[in-house]
Design a protein around this motif. Structure first.
Motif, PDB file in Angstrom:
ATOM      1  N   LYS A  94      -6.223  15.516  -3.361  1.00  0.00           N
ATOM      2  CA  LYS A  94      -7.507  14.820  -3.470  1.00  0.00           C
ATOM      3  C   LYS A  94      -7.408  13.654  -4.450  1.00  0.00           C
ATOM      4  CE  LYS A  94     -12.376  15.533  -4.681  1.00  0.00           C
ATOM      5  NZ  LYS A  94     -13.399  16.539  -5.085  1.00  0.00           N
ATOM      6  N   GLU A  95      -6.838  13.890  -5.626  1.00  0.00           N
ATOM      7  CA  GLU A  95      -6.759  12.809  -6.606  1.00  0.00           C
ATOM      8  C   GLU A  95      -5.912  11.653  -6.087  1.00  0.00           C
ATOM      9  OE1 GLU A  95      -5.191  11.748 -11.119  1.00  0.00           O
ATOM     10  OE2 GLU A  95      -5.747  13.813 -10.647  1.00  0.00           O
ATOM     11  N   VAL A  96      -4.759  11.959  -5.537  1.00  0.00           N
ATOM     12  CA  VAL A  96      -3.874  10.906  -5.029  1.00  0.00           C
ATOM     13  C   VAL A  96      -4.555  10.136  -3.912  1.00  0.00           C
ATOM     14  CG1 VAL A  96      -1.741  10.474  -3.761  1.00  0.00           C
ATOM     15  CG2 VAL A  96      -1.732  12.028  -5.728  1.00  0.00           C
ATOM     16  N   THR A  97      -5.203  10.859  -2.989  1.00  0.00           N
ATOM     17  CA  THR A  97      -5.847  10.208  -1.842  1.00  0.00           C
ATOM     18  C   THR A  97      -6.990   9.302  -2.294  1.00  0.00           C
ATOM     19  OG1 THR A  97      -5.269  12.060  -0.383  1.00  0.00           O
ATOM     20  CG2 THR A  97      -7.066  10.621   0.331  1.00  0.00           C
ATOM     21  N   THR A 106       2.005   6.434  -7.004  1.00  0.00           N
ATOM     22  CA  THR A 106       0.889   7.219  -7.533  1.00  0.00           C
ATOM     23  C   THR A 106       1.227   8.704  -7.512  1.00  0.00           C
ATOM     24  OG1 THR A 106      -0.736   5.564  -6.804  1.00  0.00           O
ATOM     25  CG2 THR A 106      -1.551   7.793  -7.225  1.00  0.00           C
ATOM     26  N   ILE A 107       1.834   9.140  -6.434  1.00  0.00           N
ATOM     27  CA  ILE A 107       2.250  10.537  -6.324  1.00  0.00           C
ATOM     28  C   ILE A 107       3.265  10.879  -7.411  1.00  0.00           C
ATOM     29  CG2 ILE A 107       3.607  12.122  -4.881  1.00  0.00           C
ATOM     30  CD1 ILE A 107       2.207  10.813  -2.449  1.00  0.00           C
ATOM     31  N   MET A 108       4.260  10.014  -7.596  1.00  0.00           N
ATOM     32  CA  MET A 108       5.304  10.290  -8.587  1.00  0.00           C
ATOM     33  C   MET A 108       4.748  10.352 -10.006  1.00  0.00           C
ATOM     34  SD  MET A 108       8.526   8.031  -7.198  1.00  0.00           S
ATOM     35  CE  MET A 108       9.088   8.172  -5.501  1.00  0.00           C
ATOM     36  N   HIS A 109       3.764   9.502 -10.296  1.00  0.00           N
ATOM     37  CA  HIS A 109       3.197   9.470 -11.644  1.00  0.00           C
ATOM     38  C   HIS A 109       2.183  10.594 -11.877  1.00  0.00           C
ATOM     39  CE1 HIS A 109       5.154   5.852 -12.968  1.00  0.00           C
ATOM     40  NE2 HIS A 109       4.676   5.127 -11.972  1.00  0.00           N
ATOM     41  N   THR A 110       1.702  11.200 -10.781  1.00  0.00           N
ATOM     42  CA  THR A 110       0.647  12.211 -10.905  1.00  0.00           C
ATOM     43  C   THR A 110       1.185  13.635 -10.756  1.00  0.00           C
ATOM     44  OG1 THR A 110      -0.844  10.595  -9.863  1.00  0.00           O
ATOM     45  CG2 THR A 110      -1.682  12.824 -10.061  1.00  0.00           C
ATOM     46  N   MET A 111       2.362  13.795 -10.197  1.00  0.00           N
ATOM     47  CA  MET A 111       2.862  15.124  -9.835  1.00  0.00           C
ATOM     48  C   MET A 111       3.021  16.042 -11.048  1.00  0.00           C
ATOM     49  SD  MET A 111       6.749  14.015  -8.685  1.00  0.00           S
ATOM     50  CE  MET A 111       7.391  15.679  -8.443  1.00  0.00           C
ATOM     51  N   ASP A 112       3.401  15.495 -12.192  1.00  0.00           N
ATOM     52  CA  ASP A 112       3.579  16.340 -13.377  1.00  0.00           C
ATOM     53  C   ASP A 112       2.252  16.962 -13.829  1.00  0.00           C
ATOM     54  OD1 ASP A 112       6.261  15.994 -13.494  1.00  0.00           O
ATOM     55  OD2 ASP A 112       6.243  14.504 -15.116  1.00  0.00           O
ATOM     56  N   LYS A 113       1.173  16.226 -13.646  1.00  0.00           N
ATOM     57  CA  LYS A 113      -0.149  16.719 -14.024  1.00  0.00           C
ATOM     58  C   LYS A 113      -0.489  18.015 -13.305  1.00  0.00           C
ATOM     59  CE  LYS A 113      -5.027  15.261 -13.781  1.00  0.00           C
ATOM     60  NZ  LYS A 113      -5.929  14.146 -13.417  1.00  0.00           N
ATOM     61  N   TYR A 114       0.034  18.151 -12.096  1.00  0.00           N
ATOM     62  CA  TYR A 114      -0.256  19.338 -11.276  1.00  0.00           C
ATOM     63  C   TYR A 114       0.951  20.261 -11.147  1.00  0.00           C
ATOM     64  CZ  TYR A 114      -4.553  16.898 -10.082  1.00  0.00           C
ATOM     65  OH  TYR A 114      -5.772  16.271 -10.152  1.00  0.00           O
ATOM     66  N   ASP A 115       1.960  20.049 -12.005  1.00  0.00           N
ATOM     67  CA  ASP A 115       3.171  20.883 -12.006  1.00  0.00           C
ATOM     68  C   ASP A 115       3.812  20.957 -10.621  1.00  0.00           C
ATOM     69  OD1 ASP A 115       2.930  21.533 -14.749  1.00  0.00           O
ATOM     70  OD2 ASP A 115       1.463  23.092 -14.252  1.00  0.00           O
ATOM     71  N   MET A 116       3.921  19.811  -9.971  1.00  0.00           N
ATOM     72  CA  MET A 116       4.477  19.770  -8.627  1.00  0.00           C
ATOM     73  C   MET A 116       5.980  19.501  -8.657  1.00  0.00           C
ATOM     74  SD  MET A 116       2.483  20.356  -6.088  1.00  0.00           S
ATOM     75  CE  MET A 116       0.778  20.924  -6.119  1.00  0.00           C
ATOM     76  N   THR A 117       6.712  20.246  -7.865  1.00  0.00           N
ATOM     77  CA  THR A 117       8.128  19.970  -7.672  1.00  0.00           C
ATOM     78  C   THR A 117       8.292  18.932  -6.574  1.00  0.00           C
ATOM     79  OG1 THR A 117       8.347  21.692  -5.989  1.00  0.00           O
ATOM     80  CG2 THR A 117       8.736  22.333  -8.289  1.00  0.00           C
ATOM     81  N   ILE A 118       9.494  18.431  -6.425  1.00  0.00           N
ATOM     82  CA  ILE A 118       9.759  17.428  -5.399  1.00  0.00           C
ATOM     83  C   ILE A 118       9.506  17.999  -4.007  1.00  0.00           C
ATOM     84  CG2 ILE A 118      11.717  16.283  -4.269  1.00  0.00           C
ATOM     85  CD1 ILE A 118      12.579  15.420  -7.117  1.00  0.00           C
ATOM     86  N   ILE A 174       0.830  -1.204   0.000  1.00  0.00           N
ATOM     87  CA  ILE A 174       0.000   0.000   0.000  1.00  0.00           C
ATOM     88  C   ILE A 174       0.868   1.258   0.000  1.00  0.00           C
ATOM     89  CG2 ILE A 174      -1.751   1.301   1.266  1.00  0.00           C
ATOM     90  CD1 ILE A 174      -2.677  -1.371  -0.030  1.00  0.00           C
ATOM     91  N   GLY A 175       1.932   1.251   0.798  1.00  0.00           N
ATOM     92  CA  GLY A 175       2.785   2.430   0.896  1.00  0.00           C
ATOM     93  C   GLY A 175       3.488   2.756  -0.399  1.00  0.00           C
ATOM     94  N   VAL A 176       4.035   1.732  -1.055  1.00  0.00           N
ATOM     95  CA  VAL A 176       4.748   1.963  -2.317  1.00  0.00           C
ATOM     96  C   VAL A 176       3.759   2.357  -3.405  1.00  0.00           C
ATOM     97  CG1 VAL A 176       6.118   0.867  -4.120  1.00  0.00           C
ATOM     98  CG2 VAL A 176       6.692   0.504  -1.716  1.00  0.00           C
TER      99      VAL A 176
END
Length: 796
Positions: free
Chosen positions: A359-362, A216-228, A209-211
């Motif tokens: 919200k999307e990731v959760t 999911t976060i790593m694959h979704t972050m670009d969609k929201y222009d998120m930096t590390i 579940i954790g991984v």
């Protein structure tokens, strides 16, 4: 087999996990053999028959434990319980032990060959387990007989073993019930772990579940222009996760380790509907190929400069480093209160980029987790516990679901086109509004397979203030804004502090006095403890500063004198008092614990008299209390030279030393030889209560006050010579020297001589006089203000 029958163990594999397991067994007082292979490539100067060469891997990894930070051991003395060996010369050791745990590389052939050796030498009662994180039990048991199979299961620890609470247990098809029971009891009571029951599936519960969530976060972050660093700002405390959040956690775990776990999921979970989520992003693969594997390599997603001051964040597109830039989001800034409140504020109420991303990731993560029942676990309870104890989440996935609202969350998933398992619809259709509920002091979870509530199993040793409050309003005897007294049952009272960080203030001191009055009249004894992660961070420093700057000296002295008297009353009451500290136990918190007749604590105790860091000395009796512990029965012995003891005490207080475990606290003198250790923090209040009852039933009498033969001015002069040298070498400032000399005056008994016995009250009066004088020092006030503003000490 009973828990008590595991008295000696063998760990096969001395790498990071194997060494960590061996170290924690030693922390628990268990003798352990640590075995590894014989080095396969001897050098020209190596004698292949020399035990030093043949045991090099295991012995070398044992030696590393001394230097590791954070330390895997409570005290270096624990290393005496670890005997290194190798898998060629010491197979006969398996006949001596009660538990054998395999921690070799995740390679089926290596594991099968290891178990072949074990089978040929093991006795007929030892339990055999694997720490595998994903290989099948059937595969590992290939070729093993019935006796071996009955005694075999998976015991999956999390790294670092000492600090991570989770222990996942997975039964094999033939594992005997008594073997499972033994490992549950041993893991919970002796090793202090939180037990979760998984199934023989890839990466079990927490890593699966954790991984998935992290990927999911790593694959979704670009969609929201998120930096590390933007991701880590969001998925840290605001979302009920640890401060290390996502990418810092990956750095701590090791990018190579994380990649291995994710790849294992991708390679083996061929039927998983979200298999592609486990595909490792190219930038992470490139980092690992370049050796940038995180904290252990000095660089990963984050990198610290040589000076260790500036932290740099990885620019994903270029794989270059740049100055870290933490973005600000309105939804994250608004996330206040409990973990449930914070998560709801972001996911439900937030309307910015960060909230949409969270919200999307959760929603995706919660839905995926729900679809894993009954594949990886049969209930929400084991999954939630796995994530809380294995990933340090404040709330498990289904507790998060409760915080957001069961019906609302399911509706939002459907609107987003996310697949929701049928049992969720049935649950909502029945009008069930939460996965968890309380009825009095009993907690229930919703059994999603049978669509009914079941009681959360709880050991009789799990006692908490929260349960006392829930069981009956009559359990509260009295209280104020700073502390409360509760009825624990069996004639034992519990004094709970509940100020911010459980800091000592006048109302708390007043409750200490009232509690002693009450206990002496109506109770068998008293426990001082709480449910908080930290027992007490010390005195209310803001109150001291404000009064000092206003010149309210009488108010400060009244508080200090009242605190000294409260701690003395705790010690010399005719009813036994047991303190139950854990976590941070600093300054005034340490003085409360030291004032009790006995201490029952956990292994994770961070205890110290740290007042020098804010320009003061201990003012609640701490100097006397530490002297009492260190001098022991020699306090009034005229033939005994007190100065070596005084030097030890002076350095402990003067350097603001903080013990990093209960056993280290014992070495400093904060704990006595008779103070006890509870390995499982959830059992601490129960065992403290049992300690009170034992003392009460065995004819408790308060101890006699100590008297000390101390060196007086000559001792102060000797210590000041040391301080002078340190100042001359720029090791300390002039103000440090002033504080040190005043501390020496207290410890050496003021204007006394070695032939005169100094009583406790004289030392308390000296302590209070020096404390008050330092409160009036401008540089001490500067130190106090700086600590309040910056949460770190000022050296002026």
């Amino acid at each position: 087999m009973a828990t008590s029958s595991i008295r000696k163990a063998a760990v096969i594999g001395s790498g990071v996990m194997g060494s960590g397991i061996a170290a924690h067994l030693a922390n628990a007082g268990i003798e352990v053999y640590l075995l590894d292979i014989v080095p396969p490539n001897p050098g020209e100067d190596d004698d292949v028959n020399d035990p030093k060469f043949r045991n090099r891997f295991a012995a070398g990894n044992k030696a590393k434990m001394k230097k590791e930070n954070p330390s895997p051991i409570y005290t270096k003395r624990d290393l005496d319980l670890i005997t290194p060996g190798n898998m060629d010369d010491h197979l006969e050791w398996f006949a001596e032990v009660d538990w054998i745990v395999e921690v070799v590389p995740e390679n089926m052939k290596i594991k099968q060959a290891t178990f072949e050796k074990v089978a040929n030498h093991v006795n007929d009662h030892a339990i055999i387990t694997s720490n595998t994180s994903g290989l099948s039990i059937d595969g590992m048991l290939e070729g093993r007989d019935e006796s071996f199979r009955k005694r075999f299961m998976v015991t999956h620890f999390f790294n670092p073993v000492r600090y991570m609470n989770l222990l996942e247990l997975v039964e094999g098809p033939d594992t005997a019930p008594e073997v499972v029971e033994t490992m549950v009891n041993f893991g919970r009571d002796v090793l202090g772990k939180g037990i979760v029951f998984g199934k023989d599936t890839t990466n079990f519960i927490a890593n699966r579940i954790g991984v998935h969530g992290m990927m999911t976060i790593m694959h979704t972050m670009d969609k929201y222009d998120m930096t590390i660093e933007g991701v880590d700002v969001i998925f840290g405390k605001p979302m009920g996760r640890p401060g290390s959040a996502v990418f810092r956690t990956a750095d701590m775990v090791g990018l190579d380790t994380f990649l291995h776990v994710a790849k294992n999921c991708y390679d083996t979970l061929t039927e998983d509907e979200e298999r592609e989520v486990f595909e490792v992003p190219g930038f992470m693969k490139e980092l690992v190929e370049e050796g940038r594997t995180g904290q252990k390599a000095g660089a990963g997603f984050y990198k610290k400069t040589r000076e260790g001051i500036q932290t740099l964040a990885l620019e994903e597109g270029s794989l270059e480093y740049r100055p870290r830039n933490k973005p600000e989001f309105d939804s994250i800034s608004a996330a206040k209160g409990s973990a449930a409140d914070r998560i709801k504020k972001v996911v439900v109420d937030g309307d910015d980029q960060a909230a949409a991303f969270a919200k999307e990731v959760t929603l995706r993560s919660l839905a995926y987790t729900a679809r894993r029942i009954p594949e990886i676990a049969d209930d929400v309870l084991n999954i939630d516990r796995g994530m809380r104890w294995g990933f340090n989440w404040s709330l498990g996935p289904f507790q998060v679901w409760d915080a957001l609202g069961v019906k609302w969350t399911a509706e939002q998933m459907k609107e987003a086109g996310i697949d929701v398992p049928g049992w969720v619809d049935e649950m909502v259709g029945q009008g069930v509004e939460s996965f968890y509920k309380w009825e009095g002091d009993k907690e229930f979870y919703f059994d999603v397979l049978n669509l009914e509530y079941k009681e959360v199993p709880r050991s009789d040793k799990e006692v908490s203030v929260d349960l006392l409050k829930r069981s009956s309003s009559d359990n509260k005897v009295f209280g104020n804004s700073s502390a409360s007294l509760y009825d624990m049952g069996d004639g034992v009272a519990l004094l709970e502090f509940h100020t911010k960080m459980n800091a000592v203030d006048p109302d708390l001191i007043d409750m200490m006095h009232k509690s002693i009055d009450e206990v002496e009249q109506n109770w068998e004894g008293l426990v001082i403890g709480n449910d908080a992660r930290n027992f007490s961070a010390g005195a209310n420093l803001m109150l001291v500063v404000m009064n000092a700057q206003a010149g309210n000296w009488d108010d400060i002295e009244s508080m200090v004198k009242g605190f000294q008297e409260a701690n003395q009353r705790m010690r010399y009451s005719w009813k036994p008092t047991v303190a139950a500290p854990k976590g941070l136990t600093l300054g005034g918190g340490a003085e409360v614990a030291l004032g009790a007749n006995a201490i029952q604590t956990t292994g994770e105790l961070y205890m110290g008299l740290v007042e020098v860091g804010v320009g003061l000395i201990p003012g609640g009796g701490g100097n006397l209390q530490l002297m009492r512990n260190v001098f022991g029965m020699h306090a009034g012995d005229k033939e005994f030279d007190p100065f070596p003891f005084l030097k030890k005490i002076f350095m402990t207080i003067g350097m603001g030393e903080v013990a990093k475990s209960a056993e280290e606290a014992r070495e400093y003198g904060f704990l006595s030889a008779t103070d006890n250790l509870t390995m499982n923090a959830d059992h601490l209040l129960f065992e403290a209560k049992e300690r009170v009852l034992g003392m009460a039933k065995s004819g408790f009498r308060p101890p006699r006050p100590a008297k000390f033969n101390l060196p007086g001015p000559d001792g102060v002069a000797t210590i000041d010579m040391l301080l002078y040298s340190m100042e001359a070498n720029n090791q300390i400032s002039a103000h440090d020297r002033l504080i040190g000399k005043k501390l020496a005056t207290v410890l050496c008994g003021g204007q006394t001589s070695p032939t005169v016995a100094v009583d406790e009250q004289t030392l308390l009066d000296l302590e209070r006089e020096v404390f008050m004088s330092l409160c009036g020092e401008e540089k001490s006030q500067e130190r106090m203000k700086y600590m309040l503003m910056n949460n770190k000490p000022l050296r002026n």
